[in-house]
Design a protein around this motif. Sequence first.
Motif, PDB file in Angstrom:
ATOM      1  N   TYR A 157     -37.457  40.007  15.819  1.00 11.30           N
ATOM      2  CA  TYR A 157     -36.932  40.951  14.832  1.00 11.30           C
ATOM      3  C   TYR A 157     -37.814  42.188  14.746  1.00 11.30           C
ATOM      4  O   TYR A 157     -37.314  43.311  14.633  1.00 11.30           O
ATOM      5  CB  TYR A 157     -36.841  40.258  13.468  1.00 11.30           C
ATOM      6  N   TYR A 158     -39.132  42.009  14.829  1.00 11.09           N
ATOM      7  CA  TYR A 158     -40.039  43.152  14.848  1.00 11.09           C
ATOM      8  C   TYR A 158     -39.753  44.049  16.048  1.00 11.09           C
ATOM      9  O   TYR A 158     -39.705  45.280  15.921  1.00 11.09           O
ATOM     10  CB  TYR A 158     -41.489  42.684  14.916  1.00 11.09           C
ATOM     11  N   ASP A 159     -39.582  43.444  17.223  1.00 13.36           N
ATOM     12  CA  ASP A 159     -39.313  44.237  18.424  1.00 13.36           C
ATOM     13  C   ASP A 159     -38.008  45.005  18.302  1.00 13.36           C
ATOM     14  O   ASP A 159     -37.915  46.175  18.706  1.00 13.36           O
ATOM     15  CB  ASP A 159     -39.265  43.320  19.652  1.00 13.36           C
ATOM     16  N   TYR A 160     -37.009  44.350  17.759  1.00 12.63           N
ATOM     17  CA  TYR A 160     -35.716  45.012  17.586  1.00 12.63           C
ATOM     18  C   TYR A 160     -35.832  46.194  16.633  1.00 12.63           C
ATOM     19  O   TYR A 160     -35.329  47.296  16.920  1.00 12.63           O
ATOM     20  CB  TYR A 160     -34.692  44.002  17.078  1.00 12.63           C
ATOM     21  N   LEU A 161     -36.466  46.002  15.485  1.00 15.29           N
ATOM     22  CA  LEU A 161     -36.615  47.091  14.521  1.00 15.29           C
ATOM     23  C   LEU A 161     -37.455  48.229  15.090  1.00 15.29           C
ATOM     24  O   LEU A 161     -37.174  49.407  14.832  1.00 15.29           O
ATOM     25  CB  LEU A 161     -37.251  46.561  13.234  1.00 15.29           C
ATOM     26  N   TYR A 162     -38.463  47.895  15.848  1.00 13.68           N
ATOM     27  CA  TYR A 162     -39.292  48.917  16.480  1.00 13.68           C
ATOM     28  C   TYR A 162     -38.460  49.768  17.443  1.00 13.68           C
ATOM     29  O   TYR A 162     -38.553  51.016  17.440  1.00 13.68           O
ATOM     30  CB  TYR A 162     -40.439  48.229  17.217  1.00 13.68           C
ATOM     31  N   ALA A 163     -37.622  49.119  18.239  1.00  9.51           N
ATOM     32  CA  ALA A 163     -36.799  49.852  19.207  1.00  9.51           C
ATOM     33  C   ALA A 163     -35.757  50.714  18.514  1.00  9.51           C
ATOM     34  O   ALA A 163     -35.523  51.870  18.914  1.00  9.51           O
ATOM     35  CB  ALA A 163     -36.139  48.866  20.167  1.00  9.51           C
ATOM     36  N   THR A 164     -35.106  50.186  17.489  1.00  6.74           N
ATOM     37  CA  THR A 164     -34.094  50.990  16.790  1.00  6.74           C
ATOM     38  C   THR A 164     -34.728  52.190  16.082  1.00  6.74           C
ATOM     39  O   THR A 164     -34.103  53.257  15.993  1.00  6.74           O
ATOM     40  CB  THR A 164     -33.347  50.127  15.770  1.00  6.74           C
ATOM     41  N   THR A 165     -35.950  52.057  15.595  1.00  6.49           N
ATOM     42  CA  THR A 165     -36.624  53.191  14.964  1.00  6.49           C
ATOM     43  C   THR A 165     -36.981  54.247  16.007  1.00  6.49           C
ATOM     44  O   THR A 165     -36.883  55.452  15.741  1.00  6.49           O
ATOM     45  CB  THR A 165     -37.889  52.721  14.225  1.00  6.49           C
ATOM     46  N   LEU A 166     -37.395  53.809  17.199  1.00  6.93           N
ATOM     47  CA  LEU A 166     -37.659  54.775  18.277  1.00  6.93           C
ATOM     48  C   LEU A 166     -36.386  55.535  18.643  1.00  6.93           C
ATOM     49  O   LEU A 166     -36.428  56.752  18.898  1.00  6.93           O
ATOM     50  CB  LEU A 166     -38.204  54.047  19.501  1.00  6.93           C
ATOM     51  N   LEU A 167     -35.255  54.825  18.675  1.00 12.67           N
ATOM     52  CA  LEU A 167     -33.996  55.508  18.967  1.00 12.67           C
ATOM     53  C   LEU A 167     -33.679  56.553  17.916  1.00 12.67           C
ATOM     54  O   LEU A 167     -33.251  57.668  18.228  1.00 12.67           O
ATOM     55  CB  LEU A 167     -32.860  54.487  19.037  1.00 12.67           C
ATOM     56  N   LEU A 168     -33.866  56.195  16.647  1.00 12.71           N
ATOM     57  CA  LEU A 168     -33.609  57.149  15.577  1.00 12.71           C
ATOM     58  C   LEU A 168     -34.495  58.376  15.727  1.00 12.71           C
ATOM     59  O   LEU A 168     -34.064  59.510  15.461  1.00 12.71           O
ATOM     60  CB  LEU A 168     -33.858  56.485  14.224  1.00 12.71           C
ATOM     61  N   TYR A 225     -23.357  50.251  20.627  1.00 12.06           N
ATOM     62  CA  TYR A 225     -22.723  51.452  21.188  1.00 12.06           C
ATOM     63  C   TYR A 225     -23.710  52.617  21.223  1.00 12.06           C
ATOM     64  O   TYR A 225     -23.755  53.374  22.191  1.00 12.06           O
ATOM     65  CB  TYR A 225     -21.493  51.815  20.367  1.00 12.06           C
ATOM     66  N   PHE A 226     -24.501  52.776  20.159  1.00  8.81           N
ATOM     67  CA  PHE A 226     -25.511  53.833  20.155  1.00  8.81           C
ATOM     68  C   PHE A 226     -26.470  53.666  21.323  1.00  8.81           C
ATOM     69  O   PHE A 226     -26.824  54.640  22.008  1.00  8.81           O
ATOM     70  CB  PHE A 226     -26.295  53.806  18.844  1.00  8.81           C
ATOM     71  N   ALA A 227     -26.942  52.440  21.548  1.00  9.68           N
ATOM     72  CA  ALA A 227     -27.873  52.207  22.649  1.00  9.68           C
ATOM     73  C   ALA A 227     -27.211  52.487  23.993  1.00  9.68           C
ATOM     74  O   ALA A 227     -27.834  53.061  24.904  1.00  9.68           O
ATOM     75  CB  ALA A 227     -28.386  50.768  22.598  1.00  9.68           C
ATOM     76  N   GLY A 228     -25.946  52.105  24.142  1.00  7.21           N
ATOM     77  CA  GLY A 228     -25.260  52.342  25.404  1.00  7.21           C
ATOM     78  C   GLY A 228     -25.076  53.815  25.713  1.00  7.21           C
ATOM     79  O   GLY A 228     -25.377  54.271  26.826  1.00  7.21           O
ATOM     80  N   ILE A 229     -24.602  54.585  24.744  1.00  6.21           N
ATOM     81  CA  ILE A 229     -24.398  56.012  25.023  1.00  6.21           C
ATOM     82  C   ILE A 229     -25.734  56.749  25.150  1.00  6.21           C
ATOM     83  O   ILE A 229     -25.809  57.794  25.802  1.00  6.21           O
ATOM     84  CB  ILE A 229     -23.525  56.682  23.934  1.00  6.21           C
ATOM     85  N   THR A 230     -26.797  56.201  24.566  1.00  2.00           N
ATOM     86  CA  THR A 230     -28.112  56.815  24.741  1.00  2.00           C
ATOM     87  C   THR A 230     -28.591  56.645  26.176  1.00  2.00           C
ATOM     88  O   THR A 230     -29.197  57.561  26.758  1.00  2.00           O
ATOM     89  CB  THR A 230     -29.130  56.200  23.768  1.00  2.00           C
ATOM     90  N   ILE A 231     -28.318  55.485  26.780  1.00  2.74           N
ATOM     91  CA  ILE A 231     -28.657  55.315  28.194  1.00  2.74           C
ATOM     92  C   ILE A 231     -27.880  56.316  29.041  1.00  2.74           C
ATOM     93  O   ILE A 231     -28.439  56.956  29.953  1.00  2.74           O
ATOM     94  CB  ILE A 231     -28.362  53.869  28.641  1.00  2.74           C
ATOM     95  N   LEU A 232     -26.593  56.477  28.768  1.00  2.00           N
ATOM     96  CA  LEU A 232     -25.809  57.463  29.520  1.00  2.00           C
ATOM     97  C   LEU A 232     -26.346  58.871  29.311  1.00  2.00           C
ATOM     98  O   LEU A 232     -26.374  59.692  30.243  1.00  2.00           O
ATOM     99  CB  LEU A 232     -24.343  57.389  29.082  1.00  2.00           C
ATOM    100  N   TRP A 233     -26.777  59.166  28.091  1.00  2.00           N
ATOM    101  CA  TRP A 233     -27.354  60.493  27.817  1.00  2.00           C
ATOM    102  C   TRP A 233     -28.628  60.696  28.628  1.00  2.00           C
ATOM    103  O   TRP A 233     -28.839  61.764  29.211  1.00  2.00           O
ATOM    104  CB  TRP A 233     -27.634  60.621  26.325  1.00  2.00           C
ATOM    105  N   CYS A 234     -29.482  59.686  28.699  1.00  2.00           N
ATOM    106  CA  CYS A 234     -30.718  59.799  29.471  1.00  2.00           C
ATOM    107  C   CYS A 234     -30.420  59.990  30.957  1.00  2.00           C
ATOM    108  O   CYS A 234     -31.071  60.805  31.643  1.00  2.00           O
ATOM    109  CB  CYS A 234     -31.594  58.562  29.261  1.00  2.00           C
ATOM    110  N   LEU A 235     -29.433  59.244  31.477  1.00  2.00           N
ATOM    111  CA  LEU A 235     -29.058  59.411  32.875  1.00  2.00           C
ATOM    112  C   LEU A 235     -28.492  60.797  33.137  1.00  2.00           C
ATOM    113  O   LEU A 235     -28.738  61.399  34.194  1.00  2.00           O
ATOM    114  CB  LEU A 235     -28.040  58.333  33.264  1.00  2.00           C
ATOM    115  N   ASN A 236     -27.725  61.313  32.194  1.00  2.00           N
ATOM    116  CA  ASN A 236     -27.186  62.657  32.350  1.00  2.00           C
ATOM    117  C   ASN A 236     -28.295  63.697  32.340  1.00  2.00           C
ATOM    118  O   ASN A 236     -28.222  64.707  33.067  1.00  2.00           O
ATOM    119  CB  ASN A 236     -26.177  62.936  31.249  1.00  2.00           C
ATOM    120  N   GLN A 237     -29.330  63.462  31.523  1.00  2.00           N
ATOM    121  CA  GLN A 237     -30.481  64.373  31.531  1.00  2.00           C
ATOM    122  C   GLN A 237     -31.188  64.335  32.884  1.00  2.00           C
ATOM    123  O   GLN A 237     -31.645  65.367  33.387  1.00  2.00           O
ATOM    124  CB  GLN A 237     -31.447  64.000  30.415  1.00  2.00           C
TER     125      GLN A 237
END
Length: 695
Positions: A481-492, A542-554
């Motif tokens: 749960y800590y790892d998950y919250l850490y990753a979602t905060t980095l995404l934000l 969905y947010f994580a998925g489109i973020t990967i696509l955004w990074c690939l597009n960059q």
Amino acid sequence: MTNRDPEFRHQLGKFRLDSSLTSHVPTPPPPTLPPQTSPQSQPPSLTNPAPLHTQHTSSHSSHVHRSKRVSTACDFCRKRKKKCDFRYPNCSACTRAGVRCTIPPPGPQVASASVPRDQLENLQNRVRWLEDVVRRKTGVSVADRPTGSQLDGEGDPDWWYQVPTVLMGRDTSRSTTSATVSGSSPTDSHSVSTELPNVGEIFRDQLENRRPSVARPVASAPHVLRLASLEDAERVASQYFDSMGYQYPFLNRPEFFTQLRRIYAGEVPPPEVLCTYHITIAIALLINPADGAQANEYYRASQETVSLSLQNEDLSSVRVLLSMALWTMFSTNGPSVWHVLGSALRLAVSLGLHKHRNLSSVMEEEMEKRAFWSLYNLDRLVASTLARPLGIADEDISVSLPREFNDDWTEAPGASAMTIPVQVVRLRRIFSRIYRYLYNNQPPPPPADVSLTLLHFRQELDDWRRNAPVYPAALLYSTSYYDYLYATTLLLMHRPSPRNPTPDATSIVSCGDASIQVIRSYWDSYSVGKLKWIWLTLSQIYFAGITILWCLNQNFLAVKDGHPAAWQPNDQMMRRAIQAVVVVLEEFGKRRPGVERLAESFRQQSTVIFSHLAYQQEQINTQPQSQPPLQPPLQPQLQQQNILVAPPVPMAATLDDVLLVDGSGNVPLIDAQLAEELFYSYDWFQEEMATYYTL
């Protein structure tokens, strides 16, 4: 025939507002003299009753004749000195002339203004409508009561406490509509309330004359649902406290189980206890593999006592609202979580739960803290997911974090059931400051300032994760749960935001790595059948998925401009993450109608991005290949590391096939508008989520 006969009114032109209606009131009989009284002792006006009666009848007849001639004709006909046919609501002359048919007002002509012929009927219809509203909202029929008569409860200074009972009516039509949208059966949703009582009315603050809470009445025969045995109830309740209790500890576990045993012993609990029992069991049944109809049944039972539970401004009401918020996060049958949390936060502020207070009882003080910080945690999560303002500013909060007590109220920092929720609240406070800094309408600061501020936030996050204590009783839960919250905060923090619309290379790398970690976390739960099919899960995946696509597009844009790609992910891990998103979205589509369209859109955009990347790589290679390899070989470092904890995500043939570029070099074109929505803006999906789930 009297003036109340509707046929008679229609024949007179319907509500002509003339004084001739009084002519139909029976004339009272003339007064008679007592036999022992002589005529000489009476007043002069009564010494000759017969002539007086004759005179009264004559004058009354002339008055009636005069009233009909003057007041039944409309103003338009009177001015033209034409005969009026009294048609309703417009006479024939007014209809032909295209004017509104008006008649003189009744009684003395104190004003020259005329009124529409149908005004009285409109007023009577409105009175009937208002009486019906009062009857339906309060259960009090006022149609047969004299005007000005005292109603039940009037004059009682505490009558307003009964408002919750009045406002807890259920709207069948909305429940049925919700059932259609959510895909649940009409039978289940029809009887599950989707309406939140008007808690603004329930908890209207009596600032100048606050009254103390009054004892909640106990129903004579409350509706109590029970599982097959006490052991089953304790097992189901334990599942709630072992999952939701670690995140939102506003209920005291020993206290709940004590009340649970009393209920199964046949005792009649207070309404707030009964409501909490039903909705807690409902949530536990919903978040674990169980029959959804049974969970709905327990939720319906909780709604029978929720009005009494919300009667007072106290901690029990806050707990009930928190339970309702958790229910509506997991089920489409229920009030809007946004409105529930708003009402709960305002009630908590009204009670002063956000302020530092020294109470005489440590238990009472700690339970108030747990309730407030559970609200805070939920508010930050829902507000950021829906791109809405925070419910309370951090500067207005002075209450300290809860102390880490065990269930027996012995303090054990770092080794108690409160260790995990306290650590989560510490992260939410960092999360809150990140959200307020990046997601507002202020002009974007210079990129250098943004990078420096994000660096400070990143250091805080790293320190939080490094120092996060592990609760031995829930070792796996706490660490994952800590790892998950850490990753979602980095995404934000690193994804495109209003004040950081063009993230730098560091943000691109952080976004890509955090997205893969978030998807792996959800995939682990999905692999063991423990994924929660709720709107928050859909949003995060969905947010994580489109973020990967955004990074690939960059990366694609950087290489196109002659620069090296910022993000260098492991190709197999990245592809598996994309495929995991497609699989989970398709599974969501089977449970929530409408998500299948989202899955198809994500698949198409994934195809476009990977096709462009493959074509770009083909142009770079000195020896172009007609087809890129179906599955890139593993990098050496991946062979030495056990990256995936869960079973490998299968590489679906449909996804790999569409990523191939044919020999002609034709590449699918990117839809610029859709790419802008998908890669650079999260707001459209947040609004769509809020609309779809009525949040």
